[in-house]
Design a protein around this motif. Structure first.
Motif, PDB file in Angstrom:
ATOM      1  N   ALA A  73       2.833  87.475  70.446  1.00  0.00           N
ATOM      2  CA  ALA A  73       4.063  88.218  70.730  1.00  0.00           C
ATOM      3  C   ALA A  73       4.212  89.338  69.710  1.00  0.00           C
ATOM      4  CB  ALA A  73       5.264  87.270  70.649  1.00  0.00           C
ATOM      5  N   PHE A  74       4.656  90.485  70.210  1.00  0.00           N
ATOM      6  CA  PHE A  74       4.854  91.628  69.301  1.00  0.00           C
ATOM      7  C   PHE A  74       5.868  92.586  69.914  1.00  0.00           C
ATOM      8  CE2 PHE A  74       2.489  94.840  71.707  1.00  0.00           C
ATOM      9  CZ  PHE A  74       1.773  94.041  72.600  1.00  0.00           C
ATOM     10  N   ALA A  75       6.289  93.581  69.138  1.00  0.00           N
ATOM     11  CA  ALA A  75       7.207  94.606  69.641  1.00  0.00           C
ATOM     12  C   ALA A  75       6.381  95.708  70.285  1.00  0.00           C
ATOM     13  CB  ALA A  75       8.060  95.156  68.503  1.00  0.00           C
ATOM     14  N   SER A  76       6.791  96.132  71.514  1.00  0.00           N
ATOM     15  CA  SER A  76       5.946  97.062  72.278  1.00  0.00           C
ATOM     16  C   SER A  76       5.831  98.436  71.629  1.00  0.00           C
ATOM     17  CB  SER A  76       6.468  97.188  73.706  1.00  0.00           C
ATOM     18  OG  SER A  76       7.800  97.672  73.690  1.00  0.00           O
ATOM     19  N   ALA A  77       6.650  98.715  70.613  1.00  0.00           N
ATOM     20  CA  ALA A  77       6.506  99.988  69.884  1.00  0.00           C
ATOM     21  C   ALA A  77       5.068 100.151  69.381  1.00  0.00           C
ATOM     22  CB  ALA A  77       7.491 100.033  68.716  1.00  0.00           C
ATOM     23  N   ALA A  78       4.406  99.022  69.119  1.00  0.00           N
ATOM     24  CA  ALA A  78       3.015  99.057  68.630  1.00  0.00           C
ATOM     25  C   ALA A  78       2.084  99.685  69.656  1.00  0.00           C
ATOM     26  CB  ALA A  78       2.552  97.645  68.298  1.00  0.00           C
ATOM     27  N   LEU A  79       2.443  99.565  70.959  1.00  0.00           N
ATOM     28  CA  LEU A  79       1.590 100.144  72.004  1.00  0.00           C
ATOM     29  C   LEU A  79       1.660 101.663  71.972  1.00  0.00           C
ATOM     30  CD1 LEU A  79       2.439  97.762  75.013  1.00  0.00           C
ATOM     31  CD2 LEU A  79       0.411  97.699  73.548  1.00  0.00           C
ATOM     32  N   GLN A  80       2.887 102.183  71.875  1.00  0.00           N
ATOM     33  CA  GLN A  80       3.052 103.645  71.792  1.00  0.00           C
ATOM     34  C   GLN A  80       2.366 104.182  70.539  1.00  0.00           C
ATOM     35  OE1 GLN A  80       7.066 102.524  72.285  1.00  0.00           O
ATOM     36  NE2 GLN A  80       5.910 101.692  74.029  1.00  0.00           N
ATOM     37  N   ALA A  81       2.518 103.453  69.429  1.00  0.00           N
ATOM     38  CA  ALA A  81       1.924 103.903  68.161  1.00  0.00           C
ATOM     39  C   ALA A  81       0.406 104.016  68.283  1.00  0.00           C
ATOM     40  CB  ALA A  81       2.303 102.936  67.049  1.00  0.00           C
ATOM     41  N   ALA A  82      -0.201 103.097  69.076  1.00  0.00           N
ATOM     42  CA  ALA A  82      -1.662 103.115  69.190  1.00  0.00           C
ATOM     43  C   ALA A  82      -2.151 104.185  70.161  1.00  0.00           C
ATOM     44  CB  ALA A  82      -2.145 101.746  69.654  1.00  0.00           C
ATOM     45  N   SER A  83      -1.231 104.716  70.970  1.00  0.00           N
ATOM     46  CA  SER A  83      -1.488 105.748  71.995  1.00  0.00           C
ATOM     47  C   SER A  83      -2.841 105.603  72.688  1.00  0.00           C
ATOM     48  CB  SER A  83      -1.309 107.155  71.399  1.00  0.00           C
ATOM     49  OG  SER A  83      -2.210 107.343  70.335  1.00  0.00           O
ATOM     50  N   GLY A  84      -3.005 104.448  73.378  1.00  0.00           N
ATOM     51  CA  GLY A  84      -4.194 104.244  74.209  1.00  0.00           C
ATOM     52  C   GLY A  84      -5.388 103.704  73.455  1.00  0.00           C
ATOM     53  N   GLY A  85      -5.344 103.665  72.154  1.00  0.00           N
ATOM     54  CA  GLY A  85      -6.490 103.153  71.400  1.00  0.00           C
ATOM     55  C   GLY A  85      -6.368 101.665  71.151  1.00  0.00           C
ATOM     56  N   GLU A  86      -6.687 101.211  70.018  1.00  0.00           N
ATOM     57  CA  GLU A  86      -6.635  99.802  69.666  1.00  0.00           C
ATOM     58  C   GLU A  86      -5.375  99.481  68.882  1.00  0.00           C
ATOM     59  OE1 GLU A  86      -9.996  97.643  68.176  1.00  0.00           O
ATOM     60  OE2 GLU A  86     -10.136  97.317  70.345  1.00  0.00           O
ATOM     61  N   VAL A  87      -4.873  98.275  69.109  1.00  0.00           N
ATOM     62  CA  VAL A  87      -3.721  97.804  68.329  1.00  0.00           C
ATOM     63  C   VAL A  87      -4.242  96.722  67.388  1.00  0.00           C
ATOM     64  CG1 VAL A  87      -1.468  96.679  68.438  1.00  0.00           C
ATOM     65  CG2 VAL A  87      -2.186  98.222  70.282  1.00  0.00           C
ATOM     66  N   THR A  88      -3.879  96.806  66.143  1.00  0.00           N
ATOM     67  CA  THR A  88      -4.240  95.748  65.192  1.00  0.00           C
ATOM     68  C   THR A  88      -2.951  95.260  64.538  1.00  0.00           C
ATOM     69  OG1 THR A  88      -6.347  96.829  64.767  1.00  0.00           O
ATOM     70  CG2 THR A  88      -5.638  95.152  63.165  1.00  0.00           C
ATOM     71  N   LEU A  89      -2.725  93.950  64.603  1.00  0.00           N
ATOM     72  CA  LEU A  89      -1.482  93.376  64.077  1.00  0.00           C
ATOM     73  C   LEU A  89      -1.817  92.205  63.150  1.00  0.00           C
ATOM     74  CD1 LEU A  89       0.467  93.262  67.479  1.00  0.00           C
ATOM     75  CD2 LEU A  89       0.774  94.970  65.662  1.00  0.00           C
ATOM     76  N   ARG A  90      -0.983  92.040  62.144  1.00  0.00           N
ATOM     77  CA  ARG A  90      -1.148  90.908  61.230  1.00  0.00           C
ATOM     78  C   ARG A  90      -0.359  89.728  61.792  1.00  0.00           C
ATOM     79  NH1 ARG A  90       0.608  88.597  56.499  1.00  0.00           N
ATOM     80  NH2 ARG A  90       2.658  89.592  56.601  1.00  0.00           N
TER      81      ARG A  90
END
Ligand code: AMP
Ligand code: MG
Length: 439
Positions: A73-90
């Protein structure tokens, strides 16, 4: 309750000797009213009973936003921040179903989450675990302990809000979860349980008395004298009524004798909400059924423009301060079943307070030509099956005489040929009403 006379007098084109099916049903619906009487039962005992009041949801189901998947589970703001690339979360911890975990990830963080677990504050999206790569920090992967690792996934593998079940999305607090009139089904019992509701108010069961009339009738176990037949109508009626979950009063065979008929009708009327008889209502019948019925109440005798099932008595009888609805069905075994399904069933549902839609009609092709005259509704007995080309088609079950009960036994549907309709050619579409759900 409105009287039969008052209902009939409002109809401009009323002809009791050629009454269309639809008009008969309109008259019945206008005369019949729900019975009163409510009881409270445990939800297991409420199956097939009629709900007497709306059930308002006392809580939200689910009670919290929760995850629909095992994942992160995460906040979807991370998707916009990654702008189509990869998301990395701790990953800061694990949320299991049924615990108040209190985990609150910050930006750049996620929570490992199991299906049904409460969504962490600030999170609106779950990435299913199969779309992720776990990257252990330090000493490699240790099952269960996720804190300290990171998770990586493609930003386009999920959209904002995915895999999150919203609080109250199944049932919202304060909204009706089930409406009165509902005939409770297995899903409804579970739904009530999901609200923590142990008991519900239901309408009392309807009491229905029935008997057969005719001097030629013998009961099972009696010798079959010359010219006699075994009484089968009481058994089909028993079966059809059982499926409606009413209380049954089986009064046996009643002779064509005025005193016996009067005693039976009075007793039925005093003990039941509705009385169903078979036989003795056709015109020119040399028996007393019609006469006694008419003497006991507000009863009309119809010749319905239908096949099978032309003669029928309908009305209300009274005895010693008790009233009951009366259906005098024809004697022929198939006519009994057809008139039951097309008139009595809906009337009894109405008396029970049950809110039930008319059975659906399916349009399929007729495998054969069917002869039919306009000006009456026919309920031919059909077998619906797939044809050689895989399409559904219906054919008739051999002999269609109103005494041929085998035609009902072999059939799985009625072929409903409407009042105005004429003959049908092979390959023409016809409407069928499935027995499944009706019987
Ligand atoms: P009725 O309407 O009384 O003239 O009956 C029409 C036909 O249905 C006659 O052939 C009767 O013998 C038959 N019949 C009437 N009642 C029953 C019954 N309870 N079981 C089987 N056949 C019946
Ligand atoms: Mg008879």
């Amino acid at each position: 309750m409105p009287s039969l006379q008052s209902v009939i007098s409002c109809l401009s084109d009323y002809d009791p000797s050629a009454l269309p099916v639809a008009q008969a049903n309109r008259i019945i619906a206008d005369v019949v009213e729900p019975v009163s009487g409510i009881e409270q039962v445990a939800i297991r005992a409420a199956l097939d009973r009629v709900l007497a009041e709306d059930v308002v949801s006392p809580l939200d189901v689910p009670a919290h936003d929760n995850s629909a998947m095992d994942g992160y589970a995460f906040a979807s703001a991370a998707l916009q921040a990654a702008s189509g690339g990869e998301v990395t979360l701790r990953v800061i911890g694990t949320a299991l179903a049924g615990e108040a975990h209190g985990l609150v990830p910050a930006a750049g963080e996620a929570v490992r989450i199991m299906t049904g677990a409460v969504m962490p504050a600030g999170c609106d999206t779950v990435i299913p675990q199969e779309f992720t790569q776990r990257v252990a920090q330090g000493a490699g992967e240790t099952a269960g302990d996720t804190a300290g690792e990171t998770v990586r996934f493609a930003a386009d593998a999920v959209r904002a809000g995915d895999n999150r079940r919203l609080r109250g999305e199944d049932l919202a607090r304060g909204k009706p979860a089930l409406k009165q009139g509902r005939v409770l089904q297995p899903a409804d019992l579970g739904l009530l349980a999901s609200l923590g509701i142990a008991e519900v108010k239901v309408r009392r069961r309807l009491r229905v008395a029935f008997f057969s009339t005719g001097d030629e009738l013998r009961s099972i176990g009696e010798p079959l004298d010359a010219g006699c037949v075994y009484d089968s109508n009481r058994y089909t009626l028993h079966g059809m009524l059982r499926r409606l979950h009413v209380d049954l009063i089986d009064m046996g065979v009643v002779r064509d004798d005025p005193a016996a008929l009067e005693a039976a009708l009075r007793s039925a009327c005093e003990n039941a909400d509705a009385v169903i008889t078979s036989g003795g209502v056709s015109v020119g019948e040399a028996d007393y059924t019609r006469q006694i019925m008419a003497e006991l109440g507000d009863v009309t005798f119809w010749k319905i423009a239908m096949r099978p099932g032309r003669p029928m008595a309908f009305g209300r009888i009274a005895s010693n301060g008790h009233q009951a609805l009366l259906f005098g069905l024809p004697g022929n075994p198939v006519a009994v079943m057809v008139t039951f399904y097309h008139f009595v069933r809906a009337a009894l549902h109405r008396m029970m307070g049950a809110d039930i839609a008319p059975p659906p009609l399916m349009r399929v092709r007729s495998a054969q030509a069917i002869r039919k005259k306009p000006g009456r509704t026919e309920y031919q007995r059909g077998i619906l099956a797939r044809g050689a080309d895989g399409q559904w088609e219906v054919r008739i079950t051999g002999q269609q005489g109103s005494g041929v009960l085998r035609s009902m036994s072999e059939a799985n549907c009625f072929i409903v040929l409407g009042h105005e309709q004429g003959g049908v050619a092979a390959g023409d579409p016809v409407e069928v009403m499935l027995f499944e759900g009706l019987l």
